[in-house]
Design a protein around this motif. Structure first.
Motif, PDB file in Angstrom:
ATOM      1  N   ARG A  24       0.828  -1.206   0.000  1.00  0.00           N
ATOM      2  CA  ARG A  24       0.000   0.000   0.000  1.00  0.00           C
ATOM      3  C   ARG A  24       0.866   1.261   0.000  1.00  0.00           C
ATOM      4  NH1 ARG A  24      -5.024  -1.673   2.459  1.00  0.00           N
ATOM      5  NH2 ARG A  24      -4.714  -3.428   3.850  1.00  0.00           N
ATOM      6  N   PRO A  25       0.480   2.272  -0.769  1.00  0.00           N
ATOM      7  CA  PRO A  25       1.056   3.593  -0.527  1.00  0.00           C
ATOM      8  C   PRO A  25       0.529   4.053   0.835  1.00  0.00           C
ATOM      9  CG  PRO A  25      -0.465   3.620  -2.406  1.00  0.00           C
ATOM     10  CD  PRO A  25      -0.462   2.247  -1.850  1.00  0.00           C
ATOM     11  N   CYS A  26       1.393   4.622   1.669  1.00  0.00           N
ATOM     12  CA  CYS A  26       0.971   4.846   3.049  1.00  0.00           C
ATOM     13  C   CYS A  26       1.737   5.996   3.685  1.00  0.00           C
ATOM     14  CB  CYS A  26       1.197   3.555   3.830  1.00  0.00           C
ATOM     15  SG  CYS A  26       0.872   3.664   5.589  1.00  0.00           S
TER      16      CYS A  26
END
Length: 160
Positions: A24-26
């Motif tokens: 995930r981009p986070c």
């Protein structure tokens, strides 16, 4: 009062646990890249206590001078702290929070509060508010004043 039923689609937003399995981009991961290492957090603690000079930061944290110099460079490059020269001969600097660093105060306070409860037998100090009472960090919604809990928020994916 009963617990909300999180097993149905009663909440708006996306179910993060049901998204396709991929990294995930986070924002949390990005923040951890900047401050998520032990010595970086201890440097932030000391600057928050008003300790601004290299030797004193090293002394209060126990970090080696090489590691401290590296962490200070990384925090400065990330815009969390800034150097301010206080001596020209030899060149010496103090380290102070930028706006981004100041905004980490609630994070470090919450981590300290968690550590007081879960990581030590007896807290080494008590933080008191100006009212005289011990500080207790609570998350509340700035709009409605209600507590922020895992069940009271939902995720919405940003537009790509």
């Amino acid at each position: 009062m009963s617990e909300p039923d999180t097993s149905t689609d009663t909440y708006p937003g996306v179910r993060m646990s049901e998204l396709p399995l991929e990294v995930r981009p986070c924002s949390l991961a990005a923040a951890m890249d900047v401050i998520g290492e032990r010595w970086s957090l201890l440097v932030l603690r000391e600057i928050g206590y008003g300790v601004h000079r290299f030797a004193r930061i090293a002394g209060y944290t126990g970090v080696s001078r090489d590691i401290l110099a590296d962490r200070l460079r990384k925090l400065e490059a990330a815009g969390v702290i800034e150097r301010r020269q206080y001596s020209e001969h030899p060149p010496r600097y103090e380290y102070h929070f930028t706006e981004a660093g100041e905004e980490l105060f609630p994070v470090t306070l919450a981590l300290s509060q968690w550590g007081d409860k879960w990581a030590v037998d007896s807290p080494p100090l008590t933080r008191r508010h100006t009212c005289g009472e011990p500080v207790q960090v609570d998350l509340v919604c700035h709009h409605c004043g209600q507590p922020v809990t895992r069940d009271s928020i939902h995720a919405e994916l940003a537009d790509a």
